[in-house]
Design an enzyme around this catalytic site. Structure first.
Site, PDB file in Angstrom:
ATOM      1  N   ASN A 176       0.839  -1.198   0.000  1.00  0.00           N
ATOM      2  CA  ASN A 176       0.000   0.000   0.000  1.00  0.00           C
ATOM      3  C   ASN A 176       0.872   1.245   0.000  1.00  0.00           C
ATOM      4  O   ASN A 176       0.496   2.282  -0.552  1.00  0.00           O
ATOM      5  CB  ASN A 176      -0.916   0.000   1.228  1.00  0.00           C
ATOM      6  CG  ASN A 176      -1.576   1.344   1.459  1.00  0.00           C
ATOM      7  OD1 ASN A 176      -1.259   2.041   2.422  1.00  0.00           O
ATOM      8  ND2 ASN A 176      -2.458   1.725   0.565  1.00  0.00           N
ATOM      9  N   HIS A 177       2.055   1.132   0.604  1.00  0.00           N
ATOM     10  CA  HIS A 177       2.947   2.273   0.721  1.00  0.00           C
ATOM     11  C   HIS A 177       4.392   1.784   0.806  1.00  0.00           C
ATOM     12  O   HIS A 177       4.650   0.600   1.008  1.00  0.00           O
ATOM     13  CB  HIS A 177       2.615   3.084   1.973  1.00  0.00           C
ATOM     14  CG  HIS A 177       2.473   2.231   3.208  1.00  0.00           C
ATOM     15  ND1 HIS A 177       1.257   1.935   3.761  1.00  0.00           N
ATOM     16  CD2 HIS A 177       3.391   1.584   3.971  1.00  0.00           C
ATOM     17  CE1 HIS A 177       1.430   1.149   4.822  1.00  0.00           C
ATOM     18  NE2 HIS A 177       2.718   0.922   4.961  1.00  0.00           N
ATOM     19  N   GLN A 213       5.302   7.313   5.145  1.00  0.00           N
ATOM     20  CA  GLN A 213       4.882   6.153   4.356  1.00  0.00           C
ATOM     21  C   GLN A 213       3.974   6.584   3.202  1.00  0.00           C
ATOM     22  O   GLN A 213       2.762   6.414   3.262  1.00  0.00           O
ATOM     23  CB  GLN A 213       4.149   5.144   5.255  1.00  0.00           C
ATOM     24  CG  GLN A 213       5.029   4.537   6.336  1.00  0.00           C
ATOM     25  CD  GLN A 213       4.205   3.794   7.383  1.00  0.00           C
ATOM     26  OE1 GLN A 213       3.522   4.397   8.192  1.00  0.00           O
ATOM     27  NE2 GLN A 213       4.276   2.473   7.352  1.00  0.00           N
ATOM     28  N   ASP A 252       1.767   6.577  -0.061  1.00  0.00           N
ATOM     29  CA  ASP A 252       1.000   5.525  -0.725  1.00  0.00           C
ATOM     30  C   ASP A 252       1.451   5.326  -2.168  1.00  0.00           C
ATOM     31  O   ASP A 252       1.730   6.291  -2.887  1.00  0.00           O
ATOM     32  CB  ASP A 252      -0.494   5.885  -0.752  1.00  0.00           C
ATOM     33  CG  ASP A 252      -1.178   5.602   0.567  1.00  0.00           C
ATOM     34  OD1 ASP A 252      -0.479   5.515   1.595  1.00  0.00           O
ATOM     35  OD2 ASP A 252      -2.419   5.485   0.576  1.00  0.00           O
ATOM     36  N   ASP A 304      -0.888  -6.493   3.523  1.00  0.00           N
ATOM     37  CA  ASP A 304      -1.072  -5.468   4.530  1.00  0.00           C
ATOM     38  C   ASP A 304      -2.046  -4.399   4.032  1.00  0.00           C
ATOM     39  O   ASP A 304      -2.004  -3.989   2.869  1.00  0.00           O
ATOM     40  CB  ASP A 304       0.281  -4.821   4.864  1.00  0.00           C
ATOM     41  CG  ASP A 304       0.171  -3.717   5.881  1.00  0.00           C
ATOM     42  OD1 ASP A 304      -0.340  -3.997   6.988  1.00  0.00           O
ATOM     43  OD2 ASP A 304       0.578  -2.582   5.582  1.00  0.00           O
ATOM     44  N   LEU A 334      -5.282  -0.366  -0.089  1.00  0.00           N
ATOM     45  CA  LEU A 334      -4.608  -0.693  -1.346  1.00  0.00           C
ATOM     46  C   LEU A 334      -5.501  -0.424  -2.553  1.00  0.00           C
ATOM     47  O   LEU A 334      -5.027  -0.017  -3.611  1.00  0.00           O
ATOM     48  CB  LEU A 334      -4.174  -2.165  -1.325  1.00  0.00           C
ATOM     49  CG  LEU A 334      -3.366  -2.693  -2.502  1.00  0.00           C
ATOM     50  CD1 LEU A 334      -1.984  -2.041  -2.526  1.00  0.00           C
ATOM     51  CD2 LEU A 334      -3.223  -4.207  -2.422  1.00  0.00           C
ATOM     52  N   GLU A 382      -5.368  -8.577   5.179  1.00  0.00           N
ATOM     53  CA  GLU A 382      -5.791  -7.800   6.338  1.00  0.00           C
ATOM     54  C   GLU A 382      -6.867  -6.840   5.847  1.00  0.00           C
ATOM     55  O   GLU A 382      -6.565  -5.799   5.267  1.00  0.00           O
ATOM     56  CB  GLU A 382      -4.614  -7.019   6.935  1.00  0.00           C
ATOM     57  CG  GLU A 382      -5.017  -6.195   8.139  1.00  0.00           C
ATOM     58  CD  GLU A 382      -4.008  -5.118   8.493  1.00  0.00           C
ATOM     59  OE1 GLU A 382      -3.940  -4.755   9.675  1.00  0.00           O
ATOM     60  OE2 GLU A 382      -3.304  -4.631   7.595  1.00  0.00           O
ATOM     61  N   HIS A 391      -0.195  -8.453  16.509  1.00  0.00           N
ATOM     62  CA  HIS A 391       0.810  -7.447  16.848  1.00  0.00           C
ATOM     63  C   HIS A 391       0.253  -6.031  16.959  1.00  0.00           C
ATOM     64  O   HIS A 391       0.944  -5.146  17.448  1.00  0.00           O
ATOM     65  CB  HIS A 391       1.928  -7.466  15.805  1.00  0.00           C
ATOM     66  CG  HIS A 391       1.465  -7.097  14.423  1.00  0.00           C
ATOM     67  ND1 HIS A 391       0.555  -7.858  13.723  1.00  0.00           N
ATOM     68  CD2 HIS A 391       1.773  -6.055  13.618  1.00  0.00           C
ATOM     69  CE1 HIS A 391       0.333  -7.296  12.541  1.00  0.00           C
ATOM     70  NE2 HIS A 391       1.059  -6.215  12.449  1.00  0.00           N
ATOM     71  N   ASP A 392      -0.980  -5.809  16.514  1.00  0.00           N
ATOM     72  CA  ASP A 392      -1.592  -4.491  16.620  1.00  0.00           C
ATOM     73  C   ASP A 392      -2.539  -4.447  17.821  1.00  0.00           C
ATOM     74  O   ASP A 392      -2.643  -5.402  18.572  1.00  0.00           O
ATOM     75  CB  ASP A 392      -2.361  -4.173  15.338  1.00  0.00           C
ATOM     76  CG  ASP A 392      -1.448  -3.943  14.147  1.00  0.00           C
ATOM     77  OD1 ASP A 392      -0.269  -3.588  14.364  1.00  0.00           O
ATOM     78  OD2 ASP A 392      -1.895  -4.130  13.004  1.00  0.00           O
TER      79      ASP A 392
END
Length: 543
Positions: free
Chosen positions: A102-103, A169, A171, A201, A206, A243, A308-309
């Site tokens: 996405n980035h 970051q 895009d 991700d 995206l 995700e 992890h988030d």
């Protein structure tokens, strides 16, 4: 079935830099991970999902990528990665890696070329405007506490660039065919090194098309199908895991007709599960299952407890979020972004072993594939003194030695802190100690995984919710190839006897439970369950 291996996989998620440090510089690495593959194999893991390990300035835990074709020097070399892949294959463990497209990082050579020259071929790799809109839809900013806009002015480029995450970051422009070709080239590279797929991700961002001139939503969504076709052409058993935390009506965008994403994180069910646990009410969990659209054909759900988030609760109402906060994150420091919880499961449950087992038993039996996060096998805790999501990203606790056996480096050199004191400090909670205790959580987890792998019906089967006369008991069955398994879970802390309204089952054999129960002898009218109790059965014969 071999090409659909993910239907009955046991997935384990880890960040290489926090797993094991092999050279005592304070940073986990691929040689360290390779050294612990026997631990994962012994636990019963069949697939690893690795967080980003690419070269990165680490503004966002490695999700700001500088080079898609390399390994961060802190974590080892490309040769170390290849050796890790070989050793994982030897143990029958597949590997999925993060595909962060996405980035990129602001330091990626593509972006540096794009900002330096308007005529560069890389200019259109990103999304630019000279007059950004002042307003944007809520939810388009991933980190509202850190950023106040999705547009950032770059003096060298003399234009604003789009970023849904941190301003570091930018895009990528998925509307550009050359960018899509580049993404496929990246996938092809890692497939040649043996990976079994990719975790996509930020999949919704995206394909958003924000700021892309002439963007066609259907064409952008169609890129998910392009990725699927490319993967199939290179390696028939490779998978795409997305995700995509979206509403139920938008989920079909990602599954397609079994021709886009193979697997989706089950964000909706995860949120309903915690709401059900807070309420001690099985109907809430039933409602959560019923909100899910049917996954078509070979597609699959990936169920998880934590990752992890933060534990996001953004798909349920504000009042429902408050119920979960009151039960599991009552202090403001435990919450994040207004609708998230930055805690691991064990402290959320107050260390209650019965309740912890109940949650993981649910994880292993809910329809789909289970995901275990590193450290969950020993009930690792969190460090709320760390900022934001870092509270659940502390280093793995292997032993009661220095730094929990993660590294011999001085503590101030560790890539992430270790949990030192309290109930979840490494002196009390570690792999070595628990492996010596027959009734430890790690040994319970190994048994649960072993039995779960013997029950492919949970991963492959058609599921049905079973009626009971106890509001706190969730009961369901999964049927596949003429075989049936049943799971009962008591979400309340009080013992009960439940009438299982499934008269076509003549006998149930106990497979797994919170304790040894007497045989039912065909009597389903009074099935005993402890407080937070659980029982898995195999059906002997159906009428």
């Amino acid at each position: 079935m071999q090409n659909h291996w993910y239907k009955n996989a046991i997935v384990y998620s880890l960040d290489v830099e926090t797993f094991l440090d092999s050279d005592d510089n304070g940073v986990g690495d691929f040689p360290g991970l390779t050294n612990r593959l026997d631990h994962l194999s012994g636990l019963g893991i069949t697939c690893l999902w690795l967080l980003p390990f690419y070269p990165s300035p680490n503004r966002d835990n490695g999700y700001d990528v500088m080079d898609y074709y390399g390994v961060d020097p802190r974590l080892g070399t490309l040769g170390d990665f290849v050796e890790f892949m070989h050793q994982a294959k030897e143990r029958g463990i597949r590997v999925i890696i993060d595909l962060v497209v996405n980035h990129t990082s602001i330091q990626h050579p593509w972006f540096q070329a794009a900002r330096s020259d308007k005529n560069s071929r890389y200019r259109d790799y990103y999304v630019w405007t000279e007059n950004p809109p002042k307003d944007f839809e809520p939810g388009l900013l991933a980190f509202p506490n850190a950023e106040d806009s999705i547009w950032e002015y770059d003096e060298k480029a003399e234009a604003f660039y789009l970023h849904h995450f941190y301003k570091e970051q930018p895009d990528l422009n998925i509307g550009n065919p050359k960018v899509r070709e580049e993404i496929c080239r990246i996938m092809g590279f890692w497939l040649e090194l043996g990976v079994s797929g990719f975790r996509i991700d930020a999949a919704p961002f995206l394909i958003k098309g924000i700021g892309i001139e002439g963007a066609n939503p259907e064409e952008l969504e169609g890129f998910l199908g392009e990725m699927h076709r490319f993967l199939a052409s290179r390696r028939g058993d490779a998978v795409l895991l997305a995700e995509a935390n979206v509403s139920s009506e938008n989920i079909p965008i990602y599954f397609g007709e079994s021709d886009r994403m193979h697997i989706l994180f089950n964000f909706l069910l995860n949120q309903y599960m915690f709401l059900a646990l807070a309420r001690k009410d099985a109907n809430t969990l039933r409602d959560g299952l019923k909100t899910l659209p049917k996954s078509p054909g070979i597609c699959q759900w990936l169920n998880f407890v934590r990752h992890h988030d933060e534990l996001t609760l953004d798909r349920i109402s504000e009042s429902e979020q408050q119920e979960i906060f009151a039960a599991f994150a009552p202090e403001e420091n435990m919450q994040l972004y207004g609708h998230g919880i930055r805690r691991r499961l064990a402290p959320m449950m107050g260390g209650n072993r019965c309740q912890i087992e109940l949650v993981y038993s649910l994880l292993f039996t809910l329809p789909g594939t289970p995901l275990v996060r590193y450290g969950e096998e020993i009930g690792m805790g969190d460090d709320l003194s760390l900022e934001d999501r870092n509270s659940v990203r502390t280093v793995m606790q292997w032993s009661d030695e220095k730094n929990g056996g993660f590294s011999q480096a001085e503590p101030d050199r560790l890539t992430r802190p270790t949990i030192k004191g309290g109930e979840y400090g490494y002196k009390k909670v570690n792999v070595t100690r628990q492996q010596l205790e027959p009734n430890s959580l790690i040994n319970w987890m190994e048994r649960a995984i072993r039995v779960r792998k013997q029950c492919p019906e949970f991963g492959w089967g058609e599921w049905t919710i079973l009626d009971t006369d106890e509001p706190a008991v969730f009961a369901h069955c999964c049927e596949w190839q003429g075989k049936t398994v049943i799971a009962l879970h008591n979400l309340a802390d009080q013992p009960c006897r439940v009438s299982l309204k499934a008269n076509n089952y003549t006998h149930l054999f106990d497979l797994f439970g919170d304790r040894q129960y007497d045989s039912l002898d065909g009597d389903l009218s009074s099935v005993p369950l402890s407080g937070y109790g659980y029982r898995w059965f195999r059906v002997n014969r159906m009428c």
